[in-house]
Design a protein around this motif. Structure first.
Motif, PDB file in Angstrom:
ATOM      1  N   LYS A  91      26.548 109.849 127.747  1.00 38.65           N
ATOM      2  CA  LYS A  91      27.527 110.152 128.784  1.00 38.65           C
ATOM      3  C   LYS A  91      28.951 110.128 128.221  1.00 38.65           C
ATOM      4  O   LYS A  91      29.772 110.981 128.550  1.00 38.65           O
ATOM      5  N   ILE A  92      29.233 109.154 127.364  1.00 38.02           N
ATOM      6  CA  ILE A  92      30.561 109.058 126.761  1.00 38.02           C
ATOM      7  C   ILE A  92      30.854 110.298 125.928  1.00 38.02           C
ATOM      8  O   ILE A  92      31.985 110.793 125.890  1.00 38.02           O
ATOM      9  N   GLY A  93      29.819 110.833 125.281  1.00 39.47           N
ATOM     10  CA  GLY A  93      29.981 112.026 124.458  1.00 39.47           C
ATOM     11  C   GLY A  93      30.065 113.320 125.251  1.00 39.47           C
ATOM     12  O   GLY A  93      30.243 114.394 124.677  1.00 39.47           O
ATOM     13  N   GLY A  94      29.940 113.232 126.567  1.00 42.29           N
ATOM     14  CA  GLY A  94      30.059 114.414 127.415  1.00 42.29           C
ATOM     15  C   GLY A  94      28.737 115.019 127.852  1.00 42.29           C
ATOM     16  O   GLY A  94      28.711 116.046 128.527  1.00 42.29           O
ATOM     17  N   GLY A  95      27.613 114.387 127.458  1.00 43.20           N
ATOM     18  CA  GLY A  95      26.306 114.880 127.854  1.00 43.20           C
ATOM     19  C   GLY A  95      25.868 114.305 129.193  1.00 43.20           C
ATOM     20  O   GLY A  95      26.609 113.579 129.850  1.00 43.20           O
ATOM     21  N   ILE A 145      23.810 119.650 128.248  1.00 44.01           N
ATOM     22  CA  ILE A 145      22.919 118.977 127.297  1.00 44.01           C
ATOM     23  C   ILE A 145      22.401 117.676 127.901  1.00 44.01           C
ATOM     24  O   ILE A 145      23.173 116.902 128.486  1.00 44.01           O
ATOM     25  N   LEU A 146      21.117 117.463 127.786  1.00 49.47           N
ATOM     26  CA  LEU A 146      20.449 116.269 128.312  1.00 49.47           C
ATOM     27  C   LEU A 146      19.858 115.440 127.188  1.00 49.47           C
ATOM     28  O   LEU A 146      19.406 115.978 126.174  1.00 49.47           O
ATOM     29  N   ASP A 147      19.815 114.121 127.391  1.00 53.59           N
ATOM     30  CA  ASP A 147      19.070 113.263 126.484  1.00 53.59           C
ATOM     31  C   ASP A 147      17.605 113.204 126.927  1.00 53.59           C
ATOM     32  O   ASP A 147      17.188 113.948 127.825  1.00 53.59           O
ATOM     33  N   THR A 148      16.818 112.330 126.308  1.00 48.23           N
ATOM     34  CA  THR A 148      15.397 112.170 126.646  1.00 48.23           C
ATOM     35  C   THR A 148      15.050 110.683 126.655  1.00 48.23           C
ATOM     36  O   THR A 148      15.946 109.834 126.569  1.00 48.23           O
ATOM     37  N   ARG A 149      13.769 110.371 126.749  1.00 49.47           N
ATOM     38  CA  ARG A 149      13.311 108.982 126.635  1.00 49.47           C
ATOM     39  C   ARG A 149      13.014 108.606 125.185  1.00 49.47           C
ATOM     40  O   ARG A 149      12.474 107.527 124.921  1.00 49.47           O
ATOM     41  N   LYS A 150      13.363 109.457 124.246  1.00 52.23           N
ATOM     42  CA  LYS A 150      13.143 109.159 122.826  1.00 52.23           C
ATOM     43  C   LYS A 150      14.290 108.285 122.326  1.00 52.23           C
ATOM     44  O   LYS A 150      15.149 108.686 121.550  1.00 52.23           O
ATOM     45  N   MET A 188      28.259  99.362 118.740  1.00 51.06           N
ATOM     46  CA  MET A 188      29.295 100.393 118.681  1.00 51.06           C
ATOM     47  C   MET A 188      29.031 101.424 117.593  1.00 51.06           C
ATOM     48  O   MET A 188      29.323 102.614 117.764  1.00 51.06           O
ATOM     49  N   GLN A 189      28.469 100.995 116.478  1.00 48.55           N
ATOM     50  CA  GLN A 189      28.158 101.950 115.414  1.00 48.55           C
ATOM     51  C   GLN A 189      27.133 102.972 115.883  1.00 48.55           C
ATOM     52  O   GLN A 189      27.272 104.178 115.638  1.00 48.55           O
ATOM     53  N   ARG A 190      26.101 102.489 116.578  1.00 48.15           N
ATOM     54  CA  ARG A 190      25.057 103.418 117.048  1.00 48.15           C
ATOM     55  C   ARG A 190      25.548 104.245 118.232  1.00 48.15           C
ATOM     56  O   ARG A 190      25.313 105.460 118.297  1.00 48.15           O
ATOM     57  N   MET A 191      26.228 103.613 119.161  1.00 45.08           N
ATOM     58  CA  MET A 191      26.722 104.343 120.324  1.00 45.08           C
ATOM     59  C   MET A 191      27.716 105.433 119.900  1.00 45.08           C
ATOM     60  O   MET A 191      27.693 106.543 120.442  1.00 45.08           O
ATOM     61  N   SER A 192      28.562 105.124 118.930  1.00 44.77           N
ATOM     62  CA  SER A 192      29.542 106.109 118.466  1.00 44.77           C
ATOM     63  C   SER A 192      28.863 107.281 117.775  1.00 44.77           C
ATOM     64  O   SER A 192      29.292 108.440 117.923  1.00 44.77           O
ATOM     65  N   ALA A 193      27.799 106.994 117.045  1.00 45.22           N
ATOM     66  CA  ALA A 193      27.053 108.076 116.396  1.00 45.22           C
ATOM     67  C   ALA A 193      26.413 108.993 117.428  1.00 45.22           C
ATOM     68  O   ALA A 193      26.440 110.225 117.294  1.00 45.22           O
ATOM     69  N   ILE A 194      25.849 108.413 118.473  1.00 41.28           N
ATOM     70  CA  ILE A 194      25.216 109.201 119.530  1.00 41.28           C
ATOM     71  C   ILE A 194      26.258 110.015 120.294  1.00 41.28           C
ATOM     72  O   ILE A 194      26.058 111.202 120.581  1.00 41.28           O
ATOM     73  N   ALA A 195      27.382 109.381 120.611  1.00 38.47           N
ATOM     74  CA  ALA A 195      28.451 110.090 121.325  1.00 38.47           C
ATOM     75  C   ALA A 195      28.986 111.251 120.487  1.00 38.47           C
ATOM     76  O   ALA A 195      29.280 112.331 121.016  1.00 38.47           O
ATOM     77  N   THR A 196      29.097 111.027 119.180  1.00 34.67           N
ATOM     78  CA  THR A 196      29.597 112.069 118.283  1.00 34.67           C
ATOM     79  C   THR A 196      28.644 113.253 118.233  1.00 34.67           C
ATOM     80  O   THR A 196      29.064 114.423 118.306  1.00 34.67           O
ATOM     81  N   LYS A 197      27.353 112.969 118.118  1.00 36.13           N
ATOM     82  CA  LYS A 197      26.363 114.055 118.076  1.00 36.13           C
ATOM     83  C   LYS A 197      26.309 114.792 119.403  1.00 36.13           C
ATOM     84  O   LYS A 197      26.206 116.026 119.455  1.00 36.13           O
ATOM     85  N   THR A 198      26.394 114.041 120.491  1.00 30.71           N
ATOM     86  CA  THR A 198      26.382 114.667 121.814  1.00 30.71           C
ATOM     87  C   THR A 198      27.570 115.597 121.983  1.00 30.71           C
ATOM     88  O   THR A 198      27.434 116.722 122.489  1.00 30.71           O
ATOM     89  N   LYS A 199      28.751 115.146 121.561  1.00 32.10           N
ATOM     90  CA  LYS A 199      29.955 115.975 121.679  1.00 32.10           C
ATOM     91  C   LYS A 199      29.814 117.264 120.868  1.00 32.10           C
ATOM     92  O   LYS A 199      30.304 118.330 121.284  1.00 32.10           O
TER      93      LYS A 199
END
Length: 285
Positions: free
Chosen positions: A151-155, A132-137, A108-119
């Motif tokens: 996806k949760i962050g809207g990307g 906005i798209l993610d990558t394989r990185k 959850m800590q990592r997923m929330s950070a990714i969702a926050t940056k995506t938003k």
């Protein structure tokens, strides 16, 4: 993209492997001092600000560890949270809560950070029509979690892996002997193997874009490491022949300007490889 059933299988594998890695032959710290009959309750406490992600995943972890654990959700995935918020309560066997604790928090800590940056990127691109798209990185072994968080962050998710989309990048093109040969060989390969995969081709300059456009069957052109002016020229050149995607070091300071060039997508590895975990804790109540 992969199917929902494939994605669900990836999540199941992540959970089973993570529990194996963390618990091994037993959580001896809990086994040593907490009776098997002990019942407890804990809360997921937010100690940061951002977008919460991983609530649904946490429920899957608790279910995997102990089907009798009960979760009361107060805040759902994708919601804005602030310091002091309580996301959920989990109640049941104390040993089970402790066994699941670290996996839930790490994810959850990592997923929330990714969702926050995506938003952040989603908000920056608002009104432009660019997505906005993610990558394989991504972090090896937990790609499904990280793409779920985007996806949760809207990307939007790019291809999941090497098997669900063709992406001809600079090395493929050079090893194949050029753009036209790479595309032609790819189309032949897909036909021979009865595969229905979309083709993305990377272009390093306007001349390569012109060459790509001579061959039909390309789903999207990756306009890689172009400046603003050349990106605008590329979009005009491509027209409605296929979709367009900008990439290459695009960040929060430059994303909107690239979007204003008219591209359909911007892809950013930073969504998943350059984030700082959200501060969360699971505390007994």
């Amino acid at each position: 993209m992969i199917s929902q059933s494939q994605f669900d299988k990836e999540i199941e594998l992540i959970i089973s492997n993570a529990v194996r890695e963390d618990v091994g032959n037993g959580d001896h710290s809990s086994l040593a001092c907490i009776p098997a009959s002990a019942q407890g309750k804990a809360k997921l406490l937010v100690k940061d600000n951002g977008i919460i992600a991983g609530v649904a995943f946490a429920k899957k972890v608790f279910q995997y560890v102990d089907a009798n654990l009960k979760v009361e959700t107060l805040i759902e995935d994708g919601a804005k949270v602030k310091y002091g918020d309580i996301v959920f309560y989990v109640e049941g066997a104390s040993q089970s809560i402790l066994k699941a604790e670290r996996l839930v928090l790490n994810a959850m800590q990592r997923m929330s950070a990714i969702a926050t940056k995506t938003k952040t990127f989603v908000d920056l691109l608002e009104g432009t029509g660019t997505k906005i798209l993610d990558t394989r990185k991504t972090t090896p072994g937990i790609r499904a979690l990280e793409k779920w968080a985007v996806k949760i962050g809207g990307g939007e998710n790019h291809r999941f892996a090497l098997y669900d989309m063709i992406m001809l990048k600079d090395n493929h093109i050079d090893f194949a002997g050029g753009i036209t040969k790479a595309i032609t060989k790819t189309k032949d390969y897909l036909e021979e193997n009865n595969l229905d995969l979309k083709i993305i081709v990377e272009a390093r300059n306007l001349e390569e874009i012109a060459e790509i456009l001579k061959t039909d069957g390309v789903y999207r052109i990756l306009i890689d490491n172009f400046n603003y002016e050349d990106t605008k020229k590329a979009v005009t050149l491509i027209g409605d022949h296929c979709l367009t995607e900008s990439s290459g070091g695009i960040n929060e300071d430059t994303a909107r300007e690239y979007a204003m060039c008219g591209v359909d997508f911007i892809s950013s590895g930073a969504l998943t490889h350059s984030v700082y975990n959200m501060d969360l804790s699971l505390k007994a109540v």
